[in-house]
Design an enzyme around this catalytic site. Structure first.
Site: not given
Ligand code: TRP
Length: 332
Positions: A117, A200, A203
């Site tokens: 992250k 994969k 969104k």
């Protein structure tokens, strides 16, 4: 019914897609009939680790609503399972705070999802929100506040479950046996590729097929799907084993697989027709889901009522645990 208590959560990401369905939601639905006690939370406080300011935070509410409509349409049963929004049971913030006192920073800094992250954010350490480092502590509080001992999650969450066990064990060691050490329940799921054929379904890559999309939107997105890159012309034979459309046929058209395979390798079926067969399969598969979703969406306060009831039921358990924790820690 199996002994044990299930807890899982999802950040409020809005409408779910096929990847979310086969990766998590379908499994949650199945677990309800196996376990007497199931808690499922919309992790809105976790969402705040990466959203800031009124505009960004304003997305949480509509995203929660859309996501919970998907949960219900997929068959989540609010009479059986406790469905609620994390922030509506504020005891989790109390437990988060108390657990953070006994969690070594080193454990948190080593979590791979944290490092990833930070890299994605392109931020230097000085500017990382404190809450982001503590993400797994809050996740631990989520689960153990309800004394859940099984956590159905995908592989990516395994490091979080490991740290959860350490945090629970440490609390028990310091203050006396209080919490079960939660166990991950890994879901065997097919990896659903995105329509771009690469990563994969996700969104953020805009390569998803939403559960709630209508047939037209689904057709449009499937038409854009990347197939076998070596199959340039309709007369070229295709290779189903490298084709994403074929991978999805396995799920949505299991009884047509042989014909599709044959048609593809002999160039008897072109990609355009093949994609239409897939879109039809998906639309058939989702038609009941979509009908149910429209019914729920037509009752404007239904989702709110479900979540209010869930928060009340979760809150009763949560208050009990906090009382015990205060006791054990000598805070009462
Ligand atoms: N971190 C999880 C995710 O991003 C969501 C989550 C929040 C969760 N709290 C949880 C999962 C507790 C399992 C248990 O997918």
């Amino acid at each position: 019914m199996t002994e044990g208590r299930i807890f899982s959560g999802m950040r409020p990401s809005g409408r779910l897609h096929l990847g979310n369905y086969f990766g998590a939601l379908s499994n949650w639905v199945a677990l309800q009939s196996q376990f007497a006690q199931c808690f499922f939370a919309v992790a809105d406080v976790h969402a705040l680790t990466t959203l800031q300011g009124t505009d960004q935070v304003a997305e949480i509410k509509p995203n929660t609503h859309e996501m919970v409509l998907d949960w219900l349409a997929a068959g989540m049963d609010p009479e059986h399972s406790v469905l609620f929004v994390q922030s509506q049971v504020p005891e989790v913030l109390v437990l988060n705070s108390l657990l953070s006192m006994s969690t070594p920073l080193g454990w948190l800094m080593r979590v791979p999802t944290f490092k990833e992250k930070v890299r994605q954010m392109g931020a230097d350490e000085e500017h990382i929100p404190y809450g982001l480092v503590g993400y797994p502590v809050l996740q631990t509080a989520d689960v153990i506040l309800y004394k859940a001992d099984r956590v159905p999650v995908g592989k990516d969450q395994v490091p979080h479950i490991e740290i959860m066990r350490e945090i629970a064990r440490r609390f028990n060691h310091l203050y006396g046996e209080t919490f079960p050490e939660p166990q991950a329940m890994l879901t065997e799921t097919p990896l659903i590729a995105g329509t771009d054929g690469a990563a994969k379904m996700s969104k953020s890559l805009d390569n998803q097929i939403e559960l709630a999309a209508g047939p037209e939107e689904t057709n449009k997105r499937i038409k854009r799907m990347v197939t076998d890159p070596q199959r340039q012309r309709k007369t070229d034979p295709g290779r189903p084993e490298v084709c994403n459309v074929y991978a999805l046929h396995k799920i949505f058209n299991p009884d047509k697989l042989d014909d599709i395979y044959h048609g593809c390798v002999t160039a008897g079926i072109g990609c355009v027709d093949d994609k239409q067969t897939l879109a039809d399969g998906i639309n058939t598969y989702l038609s009941e889901f979509r009908e149910r979703r429209l019914e729920f969406a037509a009752k404007p306060s239904y989702v709110d009522e479900v979540l209010a009831d869930g928060a009340a039921r979760a809150g009763a358990v949560a208050r009990e645990t906090i009382r015990e924790v205060y006791d054990k820690m000598g805070l009462s």
